[in-house]
Enzyme design. Sequence first.
Site, short mmCIF file in Angstrom:
data_model
loop_
_atom_site.label_atom_id
_atom_site.label_comp_id
_atom_site.label_asym_id
_atom_site.label_seq_id
_atom_site.Cartn_x
_atom_site.Cartn_y
_atom_site.Cartn_z
CB CYS A 6 64.90 -16.80 43.31
SG CYS A 6 65.00 -15.58 41.97
CG ASP A 29 52.93 -9.90 52.46
OD1 ASP A 29 53.46 -9.17 51.60
OD2 ASP A 29 53.35 -9.98 53.64
CG HIS A 96 62.11 -11.70 42.63
ND1 HIS A 96 62.75 -12.89 42.32
CD2 HIS A 96 61.02 -11.62 41.81
CE1 HIS A 96 62.08 -13.50 41.33
NE2 HIS A 96 61.04 -12.76 41.02
CG HIS A 98 57.29 -7.94 45.48
ND1 HIS A 98 58.64 -7.67 45.57
CD2 HIS A 98 56.71 -7.26 46.49
CE1 HIS A 98 58.85 -6.87 46.61
NE2 HIS A 98 57.69 -6.59 47.18
P1 AMP Z 1 58.09 -4.82 49.79
O1 AMP Z 1 58.27 -4.14 51.10
O2 AMP Z 1 57.23 -4.12 48.81
O3 AMP Z 1 59.45 -5.23 49.20
O4 AMP Z 1 57.30 -6.15 50.12
C1 AMP Z 1 57.89 -7.32 50.57
C2 AMP Z 1 56.79 -8.15 51.14
O5 AMP Z 1 57.24 -9.50 51.19
C3 AMP Z 1 56.37 -7.77 52.56
O6 AMP Z 1 54.99 -7.42 52.57
C4 AMP Z 1 56.66 -9.04 53.37
O7 AMP Z 1 55.67 -9.27 54.36
C5 AMP Z 1 56.65 -10.11 52.31
N1 AMP Z 1 57.44 -11.29 52.59
C6 AMP Z 1 58.75 -11.34 52.98
N2 AMP Z 1 59.14 -12.63 53.09
C7 AMP Z 1 58.09 -13.39 52.74
C8 AMP Z 1 57.86 -14.79 52.65
N3 AMP Z 1 58.83 -15.68 52.94
N4 AMP Z 1 56.63 -15.23 52.28
C9 AMP Z 1 55.65 -14.35 52.00
N5 AMP Z 1 55.81 -13.01 52.06
C10 AMP Z 1 57.00 -12.54 52.43
ZN ZN Z 2 64.67 -13.48 42.74
#
Ligand code: AMP
Ligand code: ZN
Length: 112
Positions: A6, A29, A96, A98
């Site tokens: 968010c 990512d 969130h 994704h």
């Molecule tokens: P999941 O494990 O499916 O919840 O994926 C979360 C993803 O978010 C991971 O691949 C992280 O590398 C990525 N992530 C976490 N924080 C950030 C951020 N600030 N900007 C970009 N990617 C992020």
């Molecule tokens: Zn959110």
Amino acid sequence: MDCIFCEIIKGNIPSTKVYEDDFVTAFNDLNPQMPVHVLIVPKKHIASANDIEENDAELIGKVFLAAKKIAASMGLENGYRIINNCGEDAGQTVKHLHFHLLGGKTMGDKII
Ligand code: AMP
Ligand code: ZN
């Protein structure tokens, strides 16, 4: 509410945006697992795929239409993979909804 995505959507946390429309945003990512690793995120805060409701159906369709556009813009004509981790057992770390869009090389290992 404490939600990284968010905050990214609002622009309060920096990200490398690769796509945005009224309903969906997408950014690289932070920890890429493939040459192309984009997170496609509905702007509405939905905690996980398990929290999608009937009236979100059109929004989820928009996520996949965005995926197709992003894939084309990133040169993924050879194919790509879309992954959603839902909940604890699947290793969802950001609460969130994704979708990981992965591509840019041939993917060998498949779970299914
Ligand atoms: P999941 O494990 O499916 O919840 O994926 C979360 C993803 O978010 C991971 O691949 C992280 O590398 C990525 N992530 C976490 N924080 C950030 C951020 N600030 N900007 C970009 N990617 C992020
Ligand atoms: Zn959110």
